[in-house]
Design a protein around this motif. Sequence first.
Motif, PDB file in Angstrom:
ATOM      1  N   TYR A 161       0.833  -1.193   0.000  1.00 18.11           N
ATOM      2  CA  TYR A 161       0.000   0.000   0.000  1.00 18.11           C
ATOM      3  C   TYR A 161       0.874   1.252   0.000  1.00 18.11           C
ATOM      4  O   TYR A 161       1.807   1.350   0.798  1.00 18.11           O
ATOM      5  N   GLU A 162       0.523   2.217  -0.852  1.00 20.10           N
ATOM      6  CA  GLU A 162       1.199   3.513  -0.760  1.00 20.10           C
ATOM      7  C   GLU A 162       0.406   4.417   0.176  1.00 20.10           C
ATOM      8  O   GLU A 162      -0.819   4.375   0.219  1.00 20.10           O
ATOM      9  N   ASN A 163       1.119   5.281   0.910  1.00 17.52           N
ATOM     10  CA  ASN A 163       0.526   6.092   1.973  1.00 17.52           C
ATOM     11  C   ASN A 163       0.060   7.470   1.512  1.00 17.52           C
ATOM     12  O   ASN A 163      -0.084   8.379   2.330  1.00 17.52           O
ATOM     13  N   CYS A 164      -0.223   7.647   0.231  1.00 17.57           N
ATOM     14  CA  CYS A 164      -0.732   8.937  -0.242  1.00 17.57           C
ATOM     15  C   CYS A 164      -2.190   9.108   0.184  1.00 17.57           C
ATOM     16  O   CYS A 164      -3.024   8.243  -0.125  1.00 17.57           O
ATOM     17  N   PRO A 165      -2.546  10.202   0.872  1.00 21.07           N
ATOM     18  CA  PRO A 165      -3.956  10.418   1.238  1.00 21.07           C
ATOM     19  C   PRO A 165      -4.842  10.759   0.038  1.00 21.07           C
ATOM     20  O   PRO A 165      -6.054  10.840   0.183  1.00 21.07           O
ATOM     21  N   LEU A 185       0.075   6.473   9.427  1.00 21.13           N
ATOM     22  CA  LEU A 185       0.666   5.276  10.022  1.00 21.13           C
ATOM     23  C   LEU A 185      -0.319   4.518  10.898  1.00 21.13           C
ATOM     24  O   LEU A 185      -0.356   3.282  10.874  1.00 21.13           O
ATOM     25  N   ALA A 186      -1.139   5.230  11.681  1.00 18.11           N
ATOM     26  CA  ALA A 186      -2.087   4.553  12.567  1.00 18.11           C
ATOM     27  C   ALA A 186      -2.992   3.616  11.775  1.00 18.11           C
ATOM     28  O   ALA A 186      -3.260   2.481  12.195  1.00 18.11           O
ATOM     29  N   GLU A 202       4.078  -2.171   2.734  1.00 22.16           N
ATOM     30  CA  GLU A 202       3.895  -0.808   2.249  1.00 22.16           C
ATOM     31  C   GLU A 202       5.035  -0.288   1.393  1.00 22.16           C
ATOM     32  O   GLU A 202       6.185  -0.720   1.495  1.00 22.16           O
ATOM     33  N   ILE A 203       4.656   0.639   0.515  1.00 21.20           N
ATOM     34  CA  ILE A 203       5.571   1.531  -0.181  1.00 21.20           C
ATOM     35  C   ILE A 203       5.488   2.833   0.600  1.00 21.20           C
ATOM     36  O   ILE A 203       4.457   3.504   0.575  1.00 21.20           O
ATOM     37  N   TYR A 204       6.532   3.193   1.302  1.00 23.19           N
ATOM     38  CA  TYR A 204       6.458   4.411   2.124  1.00 23.19           C
ATOM     39  C   TYR A 204       6.977   5.601   1.345  1.00 23.19           C
ATOM     40  O   TYR A 204       8.118   5.618   0.877  1.00 23.19           O
ATOM     41  N   ASP A 205       6.126   6.623   1.210  1.00 19.68           N
ATOM     42  CA  ASP A 205       6.493   7.860   0.542  1.00 19.68           C
ATOM     43  C   ASP A 205       6.561   8.963   1.588  1.00 19.68           C
ATOM     44  O   ASP A 205       5.533   9.432   2.082  1.00 19.68           O
ATOM     45  N   PRO A 206       7.782   9.405   1.962  1.00 17.09           N
ATOM     46  CA  PRO A 206       7.903  10.392   3.036  1.00 17.09           C
ATOM     47  C   PRO A 206       7.302  11.747   2.689  1.00 17.09           C
ATOM     48  O   PRO A 206       6.904  12.500   3.587  1.00 17.09           O
ATOM     49  N   SER A 207       7.200  12.071   1.401  1.00 18.22           N
ATOM     50  CA  SER A 207       6.704  13.398   1.028  1.00 18.22           C
ATOM     51  C   SER A 207       5.283  13.629   1.519  1.00 18.22           C
ATOM     52  O   SER A 207       4.905  14.760   1.860  1.00 18.22           O
ATOM     53  N   HIS A 208       4.483  12.578   1.577  1.00 20.09           N
ATOM     54  CA  HIS A 208       3.087  12.743   2.010  1.00 20.09           C
ATOM     55  C   HIS A 208       2.995  13.077   3.493  1.00 20.09           C
ATOM     56  O   HIS A 208       2.066  13.767   3.924  1.00 20.09           O
ATOM     57  N   ASP A 209       3.954  12.585   4.279  1.00 20.76           N
ATOM     58  CA  ASP A 209       3.966  12.969   5.692  1.00 20.76           C
ATOM     59  C   ASP A 209       4.544  14.366   5.872  1.00 20.76           C
ATOM     60  O   ASP A 209       4.122  15.107   6.766  1.00 20.76           O
ATOM     61  N   VAL A 210       5.489  14.755   5.012  1.00 23.72           N
ATOM     62  CA  VAL A 210       6.098  16.085   5.143  1.00 23.72           C
ATOM     63  C   VAL A 210       5.047  17.171   4.978  1.00 23.72           C
ATOM     64  O   VAL A 210       4.985  18.116   5.765  1.00 23.72           O
ATOM     65  N   TRP A 211       4.172  17.048   3.948  1.00 17.82           N
ATOM     66  CA  TRP A 211       3.177  18.121   3.776  1.00 17.82           C
ATOM     67  C   TRP A 211       2.074  18.042   4.833  1.00 17.82           C
ATOM     68  O   TRP A 211       1.322  19.001   5.012  1.00 17.82           O
ATOM     69  N   GLN A 212       1.997  16.918   5.547  1.00 13.40           N
ATOM     70  CA  GLN A 212       1.096  16.837   6.704  1.00 13.40           C
ATOM     71  C   GLN A 212       1.791  17.286   7.997  1.00 13.40           C
ATOM     72  O   GLN A 212       1.241  17.126   9.085  1.00 13.40           O
ATOM     73  N   HIS A 213       3.020  17.820   7.839  1.00 13.44           N
ATOM     74  CA  HIS A 213       3.793  18.333   8.973  1.00 13.44           C
ATOM     75  C   HIS A 213       4.079  17.226   9.991  1.00 13.44           C
ATOM     76  O   HIS A 213       4.026  17.425  11.199  1.00 13.44           O
ATOM     77  N   THR A 214       4.389  16.059   9.439  1.00 14.47           N
ATOM     78  CA  THR A 214       4.766  14.896  10.230  1.00 14.47           C
ATOM     79  C   THR A 214       6.183  14.490   9.839  1.00 14.47           C
ATOM     80  O   THR A 214       6.507  14.424   8.649  1.00 14.47           O
ATOM     81  N   ASP A 215       7.035  14.225  10.806  1.00 14.85           N
ATOM     82  CA  ASP A 215       8.437  13.898  10.564  1.00 14.85           C
ATOM     83  C   ASP A 215       8.552  12.451  10.074  1.00 14.85           C
ATOM     84  O   ASP A 215       8.223  11.515  10.818  1.00 14.85           O
ATOM     85  N   PRO A 216       9.004  12.210   8.835  1.00 18.07           N
ATOM     86  CA  PRO A 216       9.137  10.844   8.332  1.00 18.07           C
ATOM     87  C   PRO A 216      10.053   9.964   9.179  1.00 18.07           C
ATOM     88  O   PRO A 216       9.842   8.751   9.265  1.00 18.07           O
ATOM     89  N   VAL A 217      11.064  10.561   9.808  1.00 17.41           N
ATOM     90  CA  VAL A 217      11.956   9.766  10.664  1.00 17.41           C
ATOM     91  C   VAL A 217      11.182   9.191  11.844  1.00 17.41           C
ATOM     92  O   VAL A 217      11.353   8.021  12.214  1.00 17.41           O
ATOM     93  N   VAL A 219       7.992   8.583  11.884  1.00 17.89           N
ATOM     94  CA  VAL A 219       7.112   7.547  11.335  1.00 17.89           C
ATOM     95  C   VAL A 219       7.874   6.234  11.206  1.00 17.89           C
ATOM     96  O   VAL A 219       7.403   5.175  11.628  1.00 17.89           O
ATOM     97  N   ILE A 220       9.084   6.301  10.647  1.00 20.06           N
ATOM     98  CA  ILE A 220       9.897   5.082  10.497  1.00 20.06           C
ATOM     99  C   ILE A 220      10.238   4.498  11.865  1.00 20.06           C
ATOM    100  O   ILE A 220      10.237   3.270  12.054  1.00 20.06           O
ATOM    101  N   ASN A 221      10.509   5.358  12.858  1.00 24.08           N
ATOM    102  CA  ASN A 221      10.840   4.860  14.194  1.00 24.08           C
ATOM    103  C   ASN A 221       9.691   4.086  14.835  1.00 24.08           C
ATOM    104  O   ASN A 221       9.907   3.283  15.737  1.00 24.08           O
ATOM    105  N   HIS A 222       8.466   4.322  14.373  1.00 20.37           N
ATOM    106  CA  HIS A 222       7.300   3.645  14.940  1.00 20.37           C
ATOM    107  C   HIS A 222       6.703   2.617  13.973  1.00 20.37           C
ATOM    108  O   HIS A 222       5.624   2.079  14.218  1.00 20.37           O
ATOM    109  N   THR A 223       7.415   2.334  12.886  1.00 18.98           N
ATOM    110  CA  THR A 223       6.933   1.410  11.862  1.00 18.98           C
ATOM    111  C   THR A 223       7.565   0.038  12.047  1.00 18.98           C
ATOM    112  O   THR A 223       8.739  -0.080  12.399  1.00 18.98           O
ATOM    113  N   ASP A 224       6.776  -1.017  11.794  1.00 12.26           N
ATOM    114  CA  ASP A 224       7.310  -2.374  11.727  1.00 12.26           C
ATOM    115  C   ASP A 224       8.067  -2.491  10.410  1.00 12.26           C
ATOM    116  O   ASP A 224       7.463  -2.531   9.336  1.00 12.26           O
TER     117      ASP A 224
END
Length: 374
Positions: A161-165, A185-186, A202-217, A219-224
Amino acid sequence: MTNPIWIMTSAFDQLSLDEVIKKANETGVQGLDVCVFRKDGTRDDFVATHLDYDHFTLDTAKEIVDKFNRAQLRLSIGAFDNLIGGDPAQRIKNQNHLLKLIRMAHLMGGDANDVKVGTFVGYNHELGNQENGFEKNLEEYVKVFGPIIKYAEDLGVTVLYENCPMEGWRPAGYTGTFNNLPGVLAARKLMYAMIPSKAHGEIYDPSHDVWQHTDPVEVINHTDMDRVKRIHVKSTRNNADPFWGNMYPTQLVDKSLADRAGVPTAGHEWDRHHYEATLPGFGVGDSMDWRRFITTLQEKGFSGPFEIENEAGLSKGTGNMAAIMQGYKATVLNLSPLLWPLTEAGYQYPIEDFKELNALAGKDIPVLTMEDLG
């Protein structure tokens, strides 16, 4: 093993697969994420179809594997549509198309060749508008994807799954812009808890979290990390908005009223959040620390490919093939010292790390539909 760089083929929607392979070799990447969208689909943005999904046999699979081995490229496939919401007839077509892609991946060796299948989940707004609508979407996801993931697991294929909203997927008059369930991520962690199979990730795309003002690092720290199989390389330059803020989307109001008030309003479906799609190292800066992000992934043992998804306004957005290729080449150069060892020729992917696609299905299998899965 050294992380390879791949290209997502959506930026080459006017080229044949052979032409895309030639472009990939010119760029110096190690693989392709091959887009295989429905030709009769409803999307009109960043889509391409580079394999004939209606006439794909075991012989076709062998031809594709041989083609990619000759070019020294690896591959995955994918199509990204709404599978749990939207128009009911289109929804079923999207579900059945995903089953076709899973079959194709299986014929090309599936997980044995690291041929994954990328997809969206989508969102059902009829359910979402109700109380507890998010949880009802999770339940709809299980209803639809439970049999799909079981089918993939039985065939030795992993669905990603890609994480684009998909923030612009509905008309701008709607208040919200959350249109794809795995967009946070939730949701992804809840999805895996509801369908525990290892045949999805998942296919993780950090750009989608960046524009949501979420730190991709974070997200990765809390990802399996067992779930993360691909990383999309796409940057975002965030732009502050003093009128609507940076948490909620811009709302659509009558233009004459907005002009009288001196307030900006949404010009179209994708003009809701305040960012610009970019590529790292090409033309403009971005709002992400790629070195910190990649270092975190490496510390956590990520060994999969980094796939360049080119939606940058200065590259793909120009429609100019030379600019598209410049964007890819600049991104490869930008990532090279973060991913590859230094040699006499500079930072290079170790050619000895390339592994041929060497597995194929033992026999052909028929195309199935959701009705066949029950």
